[in-house]
Enzyme design. Structure first.
Site, PDB file in Angstrom:
ATOM      1  N   TYR A   1      -4.220  -0.441   8.639  1.00 15.97           N
ATOM      2  CA  TYR A   1      -2.794  -0.317   8.955  1.00 15.97           C
ATOM      3  C   TYR A   1      -2.313   1.029   8.446  1.00 15.97           C
ATOM      4  O   TYR A   1      -2.599   1.411   7.305  1.00 15.97           O
ATOM      5  CB  TYR A   1      -2.012  -1.441   8.284  1.00 15.97           C
ATOM      6  CG  TYR A   1      -0.515  -1.368   8.499  1.00 15.97           C
ATOM      7  CD1 TYR A   1       0.338  -1.025   7.453  1.00 15.97           C
ATOM      8  CD2 TYR A   1       0.056  -1.630   9.733  1.00 15.97           C
ATOM      9  CE1 TYR A   1       1.712  -0.960   7.638  1.00 15.97           C
ATOM     10  CE2 TYR A   1       1.429  -1.566   9.935  1.00 15.97           C
ATOM     11  CZ  TYR A   1       2.250  -1.224   8.880  1.00 15.97           C
ATOM     12  OH  TYR A   1       3.610  -1.150   9.078  1.00 15.97           O
TER      13      TYR A   1
ATOM     14  N   ASP B   1      -6.071   8.072   5.128  1.00 13.01           N
ATOM     15  CA  ASP B   1      -4.762   7.492   4.831  1.00 13.01           C
ATOM     16  C   ASP B   1      -4.828   6.885   3.420  1.00 13.01           C
ATOM     17  O   ASP B   1      -5.334   5.790   3.234  1.00 13.01           O
ATOM     18  CB  ASP B   1      -4.409   6.434   5.869  1.00 13.01           C
ATOM     19  CG  ASP B   1      -3.062   5.789   5.569  1.00 13.01           C
ATOM     20  OD1 ASP B   1      -2.599   4.958   6.363  1.00 13.01           O
ATOM     21  OD2 ASP B   1      -2.471   6.100   4.508  1.00 13.01           O
TER      22      ASP B   1
ATOM     23  N   LYS C   1       4.101   5.664  -1.432  1.00 19.31           N
ATOM     24  CA  LYS C   1       4.153   4.660  -2.494  1.00 19.31           C
ATOM     25  C   LYS C   1       4.221   5.258  -3.903  1.00 19.31           C
ATOM     26  O   LYS C   1       5.284   5.648  -4.370  1.00 19.31           O
ATOM     27  CB  LYS C   1       2.969   3.696  -2.347  1.00 19.31           C
ATOM     28  CG  LYS C   1       3.033   2.900  -1.014  1.00 19.31           C
ATOM     29  CD  LYS C   1       1.906   1.927  -0.858  1.00 19.31           C
ATOM     30  CE  LYS C   1       1.866   1.312   0.531  1.00 19.31           C
ATOM     31  NZ  LYS C   1       2.774   0.191   0.718  1.00 19.31           N
TER      32      LYS C   1
HETATM   33  P1  KE4 Z   1       5.405   2.719   4.944  1.00 13.01           P
HETATM   34  O1  KE4 Z   1       5.888   3.304   6.251  1.00 13.01           O
HETATM   35  O2  KE4 Z   1       5.567   1.207   4.908  1.00 13.01           O
HETATM   36  O3  KE4 Z   1       5.974   3.410   3.723  1.00 13.01           O
HETATM   37  O4  KE4 Z   1       3.822   3.020   4.838  1.00 13.01           O
HETATM   38  C1  KE4 Z   1       2.993   2.589   5.878  1.00 13.01           C
HETATM   39  C2  KE4 Z   1       1.574   2.490   5.378  1.00 13.01           C
HETATM   40  C3  KE4 Z   1       0.672   3.492   5.720  1.00 13.01           C
HETATM   41  N1  KE4 Z   1      -0.605   3.452   5.300  1.00 13.01           N
HETATM   42  C4  KE4 Z   1      -1.045   2.435   4.518  1.00 13.01           C
HETATM   43  C5  KE4 Z   1      -2.474   2.438   4.070  1.00 13.01           C
HETATM   44  C6  KE4 Z   1      -0.171   1.393   4.126  1.00 13.01           C
HETATM   45  O5  KE4 Z   1      -0.640   0.383   3.357  1.00 13.01           O
HETATM   46  C7  KE4 Z   1       1.162   1.415   4.564  1.00 13.01           C
HETATM   47  C8  KE4 Z   1       2.160   0.323   4.214  1.00 13.01           C
HETATM   48  N2  KE4 Z   1       1.645  -0.806   3.494  1.00 13.01           N
HETATM   49  C9  KE4 Z   1       2.341  -2.042   3.681  1.00 13.01           C
HETATM   50  C10 KE4 Z   1       1.643  -3.093   2.801  1.00 13.01           C
HETATM   51  N3  KE4 Z   1       0.475  -3.625   3.409  1.00 13.01           N
HETATM   52  C11 KE4 Z   1       3.798  -1.947   3.403  1.00 13.01           C
HETATM   53  C12 KE4 Z   1       4.521  -3.268   3.256  1.00 13.01           C
HETATM   54  C13 KE4 Z   1       5.434  -3.525   4.419  1.00 13.01           C
HETATM   55  O6  KE4 Z   1       5.066  -3.241   5.579  1.00 13.01           O
HETATM   56  O7  KE4 Z   1       6.535  -4.079   4.143  1.00 13.01           O
END
Ligand code: KE4
Length: 429
Positions: free
Chosen positions: A145, A240, A268
């Site tokens: 993801y 990523d 994060k």
């Molecule tokens: P954000 O756009 O949510 O800040 O980041 C996206 C993203 C990109 N790459 C990786 C490896 C990630 O894990 C994420 C976001 N992680 C999720 C948790 N599995 C965020 C939680 C959510 O979607 O509310």
């Protein structure tokens, strides 16, 4: 039975004004059933819900709270920065300090640009790779993801997986067709894809340690093969590290595995809990970005002083405390509790525990778990019983079998002891 009447009332209100009652799908508990609780405050390893229940938190706002909640260095930095102005839209010294630190800690990053989320970081990195190579196709891996980017919401992980809609509605088929999706750890599929269309592949993007379909690991040789193929075909290799960056090691997964990507995305931890993302890498590629180059990318709040102050305070504290060593010790102690509970309940053939540093995951299936297909074998009903059993006993694990748990520097040996007792009870349900 834990009372959650105030959370129930808050959720009823939320559903009137917010789609699904949440601002991000994974929070809706659809992966485990029931309704989400609402948090009123958090400090250290603990959160308190609006009914006053105290809970040990193993999500840490999905990774950013690596020092724990409301850590003093971050709160003080934010308070002081806010008093000097919350956002300028004008270059400020904190942006340079953050960029310099990232380039120093992650040697593959020669230049870096700040954005406001992990999604923005991966979206920008893919556009940059396409602009740099003049190619359109990209490769991603099933279950990985990378945020809700149109080109990357193809057999994605995390909430997209939990909600059973890996290929999200609203994405034009011609765009999705430009994304090749391969099984993780499958070197033959990788070689075949490059053999077939290597000259058209702009980028490969992956989580070097996938953590959005549960947590699993690259097998020996997989990342090396990926690096060789990208180099041979002039394809941009994008790691990523939004989740792993500054968490699994100071230099992230690329330091752990000794592989140098061309671009890296971050998020994060670098924001200390405030909205921040970043993407960076080889200067030759990064210099194609506007205003010097033809690839446009922008953001009103990119590099804003509050987020920079929070992130810098967090990263400096992490280094000052040699946080990675303590996170490893805490992770090992928690792993010991999980494994002894699994043994005590005779679940060795039906539970698989994975951990790296402060990131962990319990699969409700037999191992090995090497990719999404293996992870998807999880017994979701049993997972849901374990999740709610733990929550009712004051421990919050990820509300989905396709997520990863996180420890922080605020977790104590006593927290781990208490959690061990809860795991033992929850695994019996
Ligand atoms: P954000 O756009 O949510 O800040 O980041 C996206 C993203 C990109 N790459 C990786 C490896 C990630 O894990 C994420 C976001 N992680 C999720 C948790 N599995 C965020 C939680 C959510 O979607 O509310």
């Amino acid at each position: 039975m834990t009372s959650r009447s105030a959370s129930a009332a808050a959720f009823a209100q939320a559903k009137r004004f917010i789609p699904g009652g949440v601002n991000s799908p994974v929070r809706a508990f659809r992966g485990v059933g029931g309704e989400p609780f609402f948090v009123s405050r958090a400090a250290g390893s603990r959160i308190w819900d609006v009914d006053g229940n105290e809970i040990i938190d193993y999500i840490g706002t999905w990774g950013p709270a690596i020092l724990g909640h409301a850590p003093e260095p971050v709160v003080t930095a934010v308070r002081e920065a806010a008093a000097r102005g919350v956002s300028f839209g004008i270059p400020n010294p904190l942006e340079v300090e953050m960029a310099r630190l990232i380039c120093q800690w992650v040697p593959s990053i020669e230049k870096v640009r700040m954005v406001n989320s992990g999604t923005e970081a991966t979206m920008s990195a893919v556009r940059l790779a396409r602009g740099f190579t003049g190619r359109d196709k990209i490769i991603k891996f099933e279950g990985c993801y990378h945020g809700h980017v149109d080109s990357l919401l193809v057999r994605a992980g995390s909430g997209a997986l939990t909600h059973g809609e890996p290929d999200s509605a609203g994405i034009p088929r011609p765009l999705a067709d430009l994304t090749l999706c391969l099984p993780f750890n499958d070197r033959e599929a990788l070689r075949a894809a490059f053999q077939r269309e290597g000259a058209q592949i702009a980028a490969v993007i992956l989580e070097p340690i996938p953590a959005n379909a549960g947590l699993y690991f690259p097998e020996p040789g997989f990342l090396e093969t990926l690096r060789e193929l990208c180099t041979a075909h002039g394809t941009v290799l994008i790691f990523d590290e939004v989740m792993t960056g500054f968490r699994v090691a100071r230099g992230g997964a690329q330091e752990v595995y000794g592989i140098t990507p061309d671009l890296t995305t971050l998020g994060k931890v670098i924001g200390g809990g405030l909205p921040v993302g970043a993407f960076g890498g080889r200067a030759e590629i990064m210099d194609r970005l506007s205003p010097d180059g033809p690839v446009y990318q922008a953001g009103t709040l990119s590099g804003n002083p509050l987020a920079m102050a929070a992130g810098l305070a967090q990263l400096h504290a992490l280094e000052r405390l040699d946080g990675w060593s303590r996170l490893e010790r805490l992770g090992a102690a928690l792993e010991d509790r999980f494994r002894s509970a699994i043994r005590r309940h005779g679940l060795e053939e039906r539970r698989t525990f994975h951990r790296i540093g402060s990131m962990f995951c319990l699969f409700f299936s037999r191992g090995p778990v090497r990719n999404l297909a293996d992870a998807a074998q999880s017994d979701r009903e049993a997972f849901a019983r374990y999740f709610h059993g733990a929550l009712d006993r004051g421990v919050y694990f990820a509300p989905s079998p396709f997520e990863t748990g996180f420890l922080s520097l605020a977790h104590t040996e006593e927290d781990i002891e208490e959690t061990g007792r809860v795991i033992d009870a929850a695994l019996a349900l």
